[in-house]
Design an enzyme around this catalytic site. Sequence first.
Site, short mmCIF file in Angstrom:
data_model
loop_
_atom_site.label_atom_id
_atom_site.label_comp_id
_atom_site.label_asym_id
_atom_site.label_seq_id
_atom_site.Cartn_x
_atom_site.Cartn_y
_atom_site.Cartn_z
N LYS A 196 26.11 34.00 19.79
CA LYS A 196 25.14 35.21 19.39
C LYS A 196 25.92 36.44 19.34
CE LYS A 196 21.19 37.67 20.70
NZ LYS A 196 20.07 37.87 21.76
N LYS A 254 23.70 32.59 16.16
CA LYS A 254 22.65 33.59 15.79
C LYS A 254 23.49 34.79 15.57
CE LYS A 254 18.46 36.06 17.62
NZ LYS A 254 17.85 36.40 18.64
#
Length: 330
Positions: A196, A254
């Site tokens: 992320k 992400k």
Amino acid sequence: MFPLKRNRRLRTNEAIRSLVRETILTPNDFLVPLFVVEGKGVKDEIPSMPNYFRYSLDLLEAEVKALWQLGLKSVLLFVKVPDNLKDNKGTEALNPNGLMQRAIKTVKNACPDMLVMTDVALDPYSIYGHDGIIENGQIINDDTAEFLAEMSISHATAGADFVAPSDMMDGRILSIREALEDEGFINTGIMSYSAKYASAFYGPFRDALDSAPVDLVDIPKDKKTYQMDYGNRFEALRETEMDIDEGADIVMVKPGLSYLDILRDIKNEVDVPVAVYQVSGEYAMIKAAAEKGWLDHDQVMMETTTAFKRAGADIIASYFAKDVVKILNG
């Protein structure tokens, strides 16, 4: 002399293009993010995410049933916590009758076979908008990881099938996995946000949950001390491999579109399912450009979501899931 091999023969018409297409989307590819709020009869459009809504529990039930009818079988729950319930340690996250816990039960009651994943992070519950507990101006890693394990137990107790830690604290997957095992939740899965990045694409999401970091002098103003530097590639592989070693069942990249290289790198290296998150900023850009008439909404939506699967995603978390599947279903 013309070549005997002409690649364009396989592009002559839609019938042949469909027949030889390498990457095909289906409803089974998608994980649907859902935002939940307190109240009754609430379907509140998010201003920076046109045609996407926050739902109160009564309308969440109807939405889940509609998703199931379309063939969408998995949801990822997020909650917008009232300000008066926020503190530095995320205390409300452990409330057995909290909004997340009630949302899990609502989905399972409405559609027992729907796969329910839950966001595990402190930022919706934090007065500071950070994913961790703050002490002396720093985000404390180990205490946060232990708290996330307690939050995961609370979600599993309420009926969650998977917990999805999105915080990027070191060691939190091991803490969660051990806690789940110790409490007997041996079948509760973990989808880890393993790679992320500290991205500017999250803005509309933070509007949706009112979870942006607050601007105070004595605390970090962004999440760069725990989310990854977007200039790094090989770090993503290290993070992902560590999460798998600690007990993650699914790993995630992400954001999505700006990190297709990372997605492919990870898919090439690991033997667990790989998810990608088409985040709020990606959604908002397509919506805004389409509203201006600068691009074709549906064509760009289908092209970008197909790109995720082509790059290696087994699971696509996307705010476009419902619209994509309507097109797929004809």
